[in-house]
Each structure stands twice: as C-alpha cells, then as structure tokens.
Design a protein around this motif. Structure first.
Motif, PDB file in Angstrom:
ATOM      1  N   THR A  49     -22.168 -21.281 -12.830  1.00 35.24           N
ATOM      2  CA  THR A  49     -21.519 -21.688 -11.588  1.00 35.24           C
ATOM      3  C   THR A  49     -20.957 -20.427 -10.948  1.00 35.24           C
ATOM      4  O   THR A  49     -19.986 -19.855 -11.441  1.00 35.24           O
ATOM      5  CB  THR A  49     -20.403 -22.716 -11.829  1.00 35.24           C
ATOM      6  OG1 THR A  49     -20.969 -23.890 -12.421  1.00 35.24           O
ATOM      7  CG2 THR A  49     -19.719 -23.086 -10.516  1.00 35.24           C
ATOM      8  N   GLU A  98     -21.546 -22.243  -6.277  1.00 30.23           N
ATOM      9  CA  GLU A  98     -22.773 -23.023  -6.443  1.00 30.23           C
ATOM     10  C   GLU A  98     -22.966 -23.327  -7.923  1.00 30.23           C
ATOM     11  O   GLU A  98     -22.780 -22.466  -8.781  1.00 30.23           O
ATOM     12  CB  GLU A  98     -23.978 -22.247  -5.913  1.00 30.23           C
ATOM     13  CG  GLU A  98     -23.956 -21.970  -4.416  1.00 30.23           C
ATOM     14  CD  GLU A  98     -24.507 -23.139  -3.618  1.00 30.23           C
ATOM     15  OE1 GLU A  98     -25.008 -24.105  -4.257  1.00 30.23           O
ATOM     16  OE2 GLU A  98     -24.424 -23.103  -2.386  1.00 30.23           O
ATOM     17  N   VAL A 140     -30.137 -18.656  -2.732  1.00 40.02           N
ATOM     18  CA  VAL A 140     -28.966 -19.230  -2.052  1.00 40.02           C
ATOM     19  C   VAL A 140     -27.913 -18.190  -1.723  1.00 40.02           C
ATOM     20  O   VAL A 140     -26.869 -18.514  -1.145  1.00 40.02           O
ATOM     21  CB  VAL A 140     -28.345 -20.350  -2.907  1.00 40.02           C
ATOM     22  CG1 VAL A 140     -29.317 -21.494  -3.067  1.00 40.02           C
ATOM     23  CG2 VAL A 140     -27.894 -19.820  -4.263  1.00 40.02           C
ATOM     24  N   LYS A 193     -31.761 -20.920  -7.075  1.00 41.18           N
ATOM     25  CA  LYS A 193     -31.810 -22.269  -7.622  1.00 41.18           C
ATOM     26  C   LYS A 193     -33.172 -22.425  -8.286  1.00 41.18           C
ATOM     27  O   LYS A 193     -34.190 -22.479  -7.613  1.00 41.18           O
ATOM     28  CB  LYS A 193     -31.656 -23.290  -6.496  1.00 41.18           C
ATOM     29  CG  LYS A 193     -30.230 -23.498  -6.014  1.00 41.18           C
ATOM     30  CD  LYS A 193     -29.498 -24.483  -6.899  1.00 41.18           C
ATOM     31  CE  LYS A 193     -28.155 -24.866  -6.267  1.00 41.18           C
ATOM     32  NZ  LYS A 193     -27.429 -25.822  -7.115  1.00 41.18           N
TER      33      LYS A 193
END
Length: 410
Positions: free
Chosen positions: A53, A335, A368, A382
């Motif tokens: 994350t 993210e 991203v 991703k």
C-alpha cells in the motif's frame, strides 16, 4: 590401325585414372561432426513482486513566491534623507529602513494643524451667532404676540366706539411689520444652522487632513513591521520622490510559498483531498535531508496545462528567494495492492516481463504513479499477476515473450 587405337585409348585411360583418384580421395576424406545450434541465453536482473500500500509521487516544478510582498510608497513629495538597508538584507521587526527629509513631513503637518484650528474657531463663531439669533427670534416672537394683542384690543374698542379706525389701522400695520421681522429672524436662525453644519463638515475635513499629515509623518520614517527581507531598493539618499512613488519593497520571511503547476490528471484527487481535509505534502530534497511542504490551496483559475497549487515553504527553507525554481515530489493518496518497480522494467507505457521457466513472459500493467526508492523514482503499477512473481528489471532492446534468460536475483 595401331595409331588410331592409341589415340582412343590414351584419353580413356586418363579419364579412368582421374575417376579412380576421385573415388579414392572421396572414400578417404575425414568425416565432419554435425554442427549443433545452441540458443543464446540473456543475463538479466530480477526482483520478486511484493504487493504494498503506497502513495504515488508526482514530480512538480514550481517557483517561490511571497503572499505578502509590500511596496512602500512615498507618503508625500520630498527628498529621501536616509536609506539604512540594502537589497537582499534581512531585517528585524521595528528596524528602521529609510526616512524622508523632516521638513517635507512637518511643514504639511503644521499647515494641516492650522487649518484644523481655524475650522474649530469658525465653528465656535457660528455657534455663538446661532445663540444670538435664537434669542433674537424668541424676543421678536414675544413682540409679535404683543402686537397681536394690541390689534385685538383695538378691535374690541372699535366695537364699543371707544377707538377710531385709524388707531386700528396703525395696530394692524405694526402687526404686519412685526410678522416680517419674525420671519427674518427665523430665517437667520435656519441659515445659521446650515452654516454650523458647513463648519462642522469643514472641521471634520481639516481633522482628517491633520490625521493624514500625522500618518504621513509616521510613514515618512519607515520601519519594518515584521521580520522581513528587502526585495528591492528603488531610491538612494538625496533622491527626490513624488507622492505615491515606490521607494522600497520587502516581504515577510514566513510568507514564502511555492507555486507549482498541478497536472490535470491529479486535479480530481487533490481537490477531493482538500475538501475532505486530508493532508497532502510534497517533499524537497536538500543537501542533508528531505523537507516537507504542506499543500495549502489551489489557484482560482486554471489553464489547459493544469491548475497552480500553493505549498507552504517551511522556516528551514527561509533562505529561498522569490523567483527561485524548485523541484518537489507530491505525495498522493495511498493505493492498495500495487508493486513498485524500477523504470528499467517498463516497456512502452504499460508493459513489463515476468520470468517463467527461464523465459520472458509479457504482461500488461497499469502505471498509477511513481514512488521514491533509495532517492530514485520507481514506477507504481497495478499488476495482473500474483505476488511473488519474478520481474525482469534489466531493459533488453530485443525483449519478447519466450526469450530465454538467466536471472540474477536483486
């Protein structure tokens, strides 16, 4: 006959010998082993995919500005007496910066004070006149009542035949004259009240002019209102300046901000973070460590290339000057389930290679953002593969699915 046969046998014999030699040489030549073609193996570095994350980082370029740049103007037309600072110098609160010649400030003050005192005297005079007119009006009003009583008395005497018509006419004439006098005294009172209002207005005007002259006297001795840095000095000692001409510019050290262009792709996420009061910070790498710059707000207008974002410059970077360019890294919203890879692993904009059974396998990914790793920017992707997969991070110009490789785990 023999000669004819000899001409035929000799060529045949030569051909037979040549064939025999060829057969012998072919049968006795060494046999070569068949050549085997081996597939080339490419050496590559690899890394294990770890899902994390992470907050993507966007590199921004901005310019330092001040939100409190002050341009101090000359309050009056006059001569600059002293200039006590130089451009770029840091000053403390209350420190003298420059001054205008004292006579250029005190003479207008004396004139304004004289006008104020004159207006006060005029107002006092009008008030005294008003008191006199009021008393006159009261007196004439009483006389008018007496004249009215005299007319009534003459009328009563005429009714009893005790007075002549001429005496009644004289009483009426005196009454008319007194009414005219009362009207004149009343008009004098009203006119004087208007003059009092004019005098009060003139007094207020001269008082404002006096206050302005006192303010100009203070402004003519310019001091720093807070800790600041001198941006520009436009005058020197002995210069004659007009009222309103900019003499010196300075800004507060704590007013520095960084204006950076925010790409349109980040506008939605940044706007939402500001609305939700989620703190967003950018980072600036100094020679010793990384400094944080808090996102303050977005500009009120946008352009086709994006929107300007304003970041607070921390006090440790107060040595920066307006106009300096800075490169910062804006940390975005976190993210989930992303993988950080060096840019050497990315092909095009959306492709990388995994290593499976010692061969490359192409995978499409969604980039991203970016993240800082060991002082370098890595791509944040991703993935469509599982955690623990081995990613090739050596950029091969001939990379393709199926290419045989030998990996060196990083």
């Amino acid at each position: 006959m023999f000669h004819k046969l000899k001409r035929i046998l000799i060529p045949l014999l030569i051909i037979a010998v040549a064939v025999a030699v060829f057969v012998y040489m072919k049968s006795t030549k060494p046999e070569q082993k068949p050549v085997s073609v081996q597939e080339k193996v490419w050496m590559v570095e690899s890394m294990v995919a770890e899902f994390e994350t992470l907050s993507p980082v966007q590199t921004l370029y901005g310019k330092v500005e001040s939100n409190s740049m002050v341009s101090a103007s000359a309050p009056v037309t006059g001569v600059v007496d002293k200039v006590l600072v130089k451009e770029g110098e840091s000053v403390k609160k209350g420190q003298a910066l420059l001054s205008i010649s004292e006579p250029d400030l005190t003479i207008p003050l004396a004139q304004a004070n004289a006008d104020f005192e004159d207006a006060k005297a005029q107002l006092s005079l009008q008030r005294l006149t008003n008191q006199a007119n009021q008393k006159r009006f009261e007196h004439e009003s009483k006389v008018l009542k007496l004249k009215q009583t005299a007319v009534q008395r003459s009328q009563q005497l005429m009714a009893k035949n005790l007075a002549s018509q001429s005496s009644l006419d004289a009483a009426n004439e005196a009454l008319v004259r007194q009414e005219y006098v009362v009207v004149g005294s009343k008009l004098a009172v009203q006119e004087n009240q208007l003059k009092i209002a004019q005098s009060e207005a003139r007094l207020a005007k001269t008082k404002a002019a006096l206050q302005q002259a006192e303010l100009n006297l203070r402004r003519g001795q310019l001091v720093a209102p807070y800790d600041a840095r001198i941006a520009k000095v436009n005058v020197s000692e002995g210069s004659r300046v007009n009222a309103g001409a900019v003499m010196i510019s300075f800004y507060a050290l704590e007013s520095l901000e960084l204006r950076a262009k925010l790409p349109t792709s980040l506008l939605v996420s940044v706007t939402k973070a500001l609305q939700d009061e989620v703190a967003m910070n950018a980072f600036y790498q100094t020679a010793t460590k990384e400094e944080s710059l808090r996102l303050l707000r977005l500009a009120g207008e946008a352009t086709t290339s994006g929107v300007d974002a304003f970041f607070a410059v921390p006090s440790v970077l107060s040595e920066l000057r307006p106009g300096e360019l800075m490169e910062i890294n804006l940390k975005g919203v976190a993210e989930d389930s992303v993988v950080a890879v060096p840019y050497s692993a990315i092909y095009g904009n959306d492709r990388l290679y995994l290593i499976e059974d010692e061969r490359l396998v192409s995978h499409t990914v969604n980039v991203v953002g970016e993240v800082l790793r060991d002082g370098r920017l890595w791509a944040l992707v991703k993935p469509d593969f599982a955690a623990g997969s081995r990613i090739s991070i050596t950029h091969l110009p001939n990379a393709t699915t199926g290419l045989k490789v030998s990996e060196v785990l990083k």
